[in-house]
Design a protein around this motif. Structure first.
Motif, short mmCIF file in Angstrom:
data_model
loop_
_atom_site.label_atom_id
_atom_site.label_comp_id
_atom_site.label_asym_id
_atom_site.label_seq_id
_atom_site.Cartn_x
_atom_site.Cartn_y
_atom_site.Cartn_z
N ARG A 317 0.81 -1.02 0.12
CA ARG A 317 0.05 -0.04 -0.11
C ARG A 317 0.84 1.23 0.19
O ARG A 317 0.25 2.42 -0.22
N GLU A 318 2.25 1.14 0.32
CA GLU A 318 2.97 2.21 0.25
C GLU A 318 3.37 2.76 -1.07
O GLU A 318 3.77 1.89 -2.08
N SER A 319 3.09 3.92 -1.33
CA SER A 319 3.48 4.53 -2.75
C SER A 319 4.85 4.43 -3.43
O SER A 319 4.99 4.44 -4.36
N ASP A 320 6.06 4.29 -2.37
CA ASP A 320 7.28 4.11 -2.79
C ASP A 320 7.78 2.67 -3.03
O ASP A 320 8.90 2.24 -3.12
N VAL A 321 6.89 1.74 -2.79
CA VAL A 321 7.11 0.23 -2.66
C VAL A 321 6.62 -0.38 -4.14
O VAL A 321 5.48 -0.11 -4.86
N HIS A 322 7.59 -0.86 -5.05
CA HIS A 322 7.19 -1.76 -6.24
C HIS A 322 6.62 -3.13 -5.71
O HIS A 322 5.97 -3.51 -6.62
N GLY A 323 7.07 -3.62 -4.89
CA GLY A 323 6.47 -5.12 -4.34
C GLY A 323 7.19 -5.61 -3.28
O GLY A 323 8.20 -5.07 -3.07
N ALA A 324 6.53 -6.62 -2.80
CA ALA A 324 6.94 -7.32 -1.41
C ALA A 324 6.44 -8.51 -1.28
O ALA A 324 5.34 -8.99 -2.18
N ARG A 325 7.16 -9.68 -0.42
CA ARG A 325 6.93 -10.83 -0.55
C ARG A 325 7.72 -11.51 0.80
O ARG A 325 8.51 -11.03 1.29
N LEU A 326 7.32 -12.53 0.96
CA LEU A 326 7.81 -13.43 2.00
C LEU A 326 9.09 -14.07 1.33
O LEU A 326 9.32 -14.19 0.23
N VAL A 327 10.21 -13.95 2.19
CA VAL A 327 11.28 -14.51 1.72
C VAL A 327 12.01 -15.34 2.66
O VAL A 327 11.54 -15.50 3.92
N GLY A 328 12.72 -16.14 2.03
CA GLY A 328 13.27 -17.65 2.87
C GLY A 328 12.44 -18.59 2.84
O GLY A 328 11.37 -18.45 1.95
N GLY A 329 12.72 -19.74 3.59
CA GLY A 329 11.97 -20.82 3.63
C GLY A 329 10.36 -20.75 3.86
O GLY A 329 9.38 -21.72 3.39
N GLY A 330 10.19 -19.68 4.63
CA GLY A 330 8.81 -19.64 4.99
C GLY A 330 8.42 -19.86 6.31
O GLY A 330 9.23 -20.23 7.19
N PHE A 331 7.10 -20.03 6.70
CA PHE A 331 6.64 -20.50 8.20
C PHE A 331 7.16 -19.31 9.14
O PHE A 331 7.32 -19.68 10.36
N GLY A 332 7.43 -18.15 8.70
CA GLY A 332 7.69 -16.93 9.68
C GLY A 332 8.79 -16.64 8.77
O GLY A 332 9.04 -16.26 7.60
N GLY A 333 9.79 -15.81 9.58
CA GLY A 333 11.04 -15.06 8.90
C GLY A 333 10.70 -13.76 8.52
O GLY A 333 10.09 -12.88 9.55
N SER A 334 11.28 -13.52 7.30
CA SER A 334 11.02 -11.97 6.88
C SER A 334 10.27 -11.82 5.64
O SER A 334 9.89 -12.84 4.91
N VAL A 335 10.21 -10.42 5.42
CA VAL A 335 9.54 -9.93 4.39
C VAL A 335 10.32 -8.92 3.37
O VAL A 335 11.05 -7.91 4.17
N LEU A 336 10.67 -9.22 2.10
CA LEU A 336 11.37 -8.51 1.19
C LEU A 336 10.47 -7.48 0.86
O LEU A 336 9.24 -7.73 0.09
N VAL A 337 10.96 -6.22 0.86
CA VAL A 337 10.16 -4.97 0.25
C VAL A 337 11.21 -4.24 -0.92
O VAL A 337 12.36 -3.82 -0.33
N LEU A 338 10.59 -4.44 -2.02
CA LEU A 338 11.53 -3.51 -2.80
C LEU A 338 11.04 -2.11 -3.17
O LEU A 338 9.71 -2.00 -3.44
N THR A 339 11.93 -1.07 -2.84
CA THR A 339 11.27 0.30 -2.89
C THR A 339 12.00 1.15 -4.02
O THR A 339 13.08 0.75 -4.53
N ARG A 340 11.65 2.34 -4.27
CA ARG A 340 12.43 3.21 -4.90
C ARG A 340 13.53 3.63 -4.04
O ARG A 340 13.85 3.38 -2.96
N ARG A 341 14.60 3.82 -4.96
CA ARG A 341 16.03 3.95 -4.34
C ARG A 341 15.88 5.27 -3.50
O ARG A 341 15.50 6.47 -3.75
#
Length: 367
Positions: A317-341
């Motif tokens: 929902r952030e205007s500066d974000v290109h995309g986001a996803r779960l990263v790693g094996g799953g079942f918790g962990g982290s979220v990758l967020v790609l933003t404008r530089r």
């Protein structure tokens, strides 16, 4: 005299759960790294210690190494693998220092394994190149630790370079460096605070406990997902799911196995779509690829959790974000967020501020 070995953690841009299926992946290293400081001993004892909280020092005779089911397995497994490959090692003391967060899907275990091989390589003057470093660390993880992971993490932790992604084809283990400096993109990683406890590591915090009755992600499901992919490949008469064509009839599979196959095939295609977008400096298209990857991990591979989906939705929902996803094996962990530089830190902090359990791990906070 002390010897040192180090390795960066990694974040995978796209290509999740494809590596152990002989597929394509596109990881990049992160600034955080693990370092092992090694000092040779005159006896045949191994003494290990780590700065990580709650992980006790370990002392083991070199000639009596066996899995202990604790953090030291990631070091002892490397020793065992090196000796089985014919390398001559003596006793040593080693201290592990790391800034790679444990359990956040950033390859803390692979970084430890690669750093261990490098530290022992220097301490004992072993003739091992960086590709063999990755193979030894992977063999240790698979055979000694018992985490049946693919080779991606060890390859990128050993061969990756900052400022580049590494396209890896796990079928032939070929690699290609992809420069990231010409695309309007910055990487943020938000740690959900939910610790995955499958047997891939987190310095061996947990063991495989099997799937839930609903098929949703549960602690320990990583090895289950791998077995499901192996079952699907066997049913389709191929060695790995990489050998399945896009037009292959999967109607004989159970609906669950058909979903697993669909994820792997579509995720492989997304890796090459991501490379194409990066090389064309097309950040919006890259963002769409990342969004599609999360949807597939959530719906077809079923390794996400509602709290992870909420973080991803908030990011997108952030205007500066290109995309986001779960990263790693799953079942918790982290979220990758790609933003404008230039926007990554601010965006990640806004998202993390909505919950006390979230932590921004990339970009690192200024000192």
């Amino acid at each position: 005299m002390s010897a040192r070995g180090s390795a960066h953690g990694r974040v995978n841009l796209v290509g999740e759960h494809t590596d152990y299926n002989g597929g394509l992946v596109l990881p990049t290293v992160i600034p955080q790294q693990t370092e092992m400081v090694v000092e040779r001993r005159s006896d045949r004892l191994i003494r290990l210690r780590t700065e990580a909280r709650g992980m006790a020092p370990v002392e083991v005779p070199l000639d009596a190494i066996a899995p202990r089911r604790d953090w030291s397995d990631h070091v002892l497994g490397v020793v065992d693998t090196l000796r089985r490959r014919g390398h001559d090692l003596g006793g040593f003391a080693a201290e592990v220092r790391s800034t790679v967060p444990l359990g956040a899907g950033l390859s803390s275990s692979a970084a430890l394994g690669v750093a261990t091989v490098r530290g022992l390589r220097e301490a004992f003057a072993l003739r091992i190149d960086d590709r063999d470093v990755a193979l030894i660390a992977h063999e240790s993880e698979d055979q000694f630790v018992g985490a049946h992971v693919g080779l991606m993490d060890q390859l990128v932790c050993s061969l990756g370079r900052e400022g580049e992604a590494l396209r890896i084809d796990l079928r032939d283990r070929s690699t290609r460096h992809i420069a990231l400096d010409r695309i309007d993109m910055e990487i943020a990683v938000i740690d959900s605070g939910i610790r995955h406890q499958h047997a891939t590591g987190d310095y061996q915090k947990g063991r495989d406990s099997g799937p839930s009755s609903t098929g949703r992600a549960t602690p320990g499901s990583y090895n289950v997902r791998r077995r499901e992919c192996e079952d699907a490949a066997r049913a389709l008469g191929v060695r790995t799911l990489r050998d399945v064509g896009v037009s292959t009839d999967t109607s004989a599979l159970s609906p669950m196995l058909a979903r697993r196959v669909r994820h792997v095939l579509s995720e492989n295609a997304r890796v090459d779509a991501a490379v194409d977008a990066i090389e064309r400096s097309d950040a919006p298209t890259l963002g769409d690829v990342i969004k599609a990857s999360h949807a597939s991990l959530r719906d077809d591979f079923e390794v996400s959790l509602p709290v992870i989906d909420d973080i991803v939705a908030a990011a997108q929902r952030e205007s500066d974000v290109h995309g986001a996803r779960l990263v790693g094996g799953g079942f918790g962990g982290s979220v990758l967020v790609l933003t404008r530089r230039g926007a990554a830190r601010a965006v990640a902090e806004r998202i993390a501020s909505r919950s006390g359990s979230l932590k921004v791990v990339l970009p690192a906070a200024p000192r």
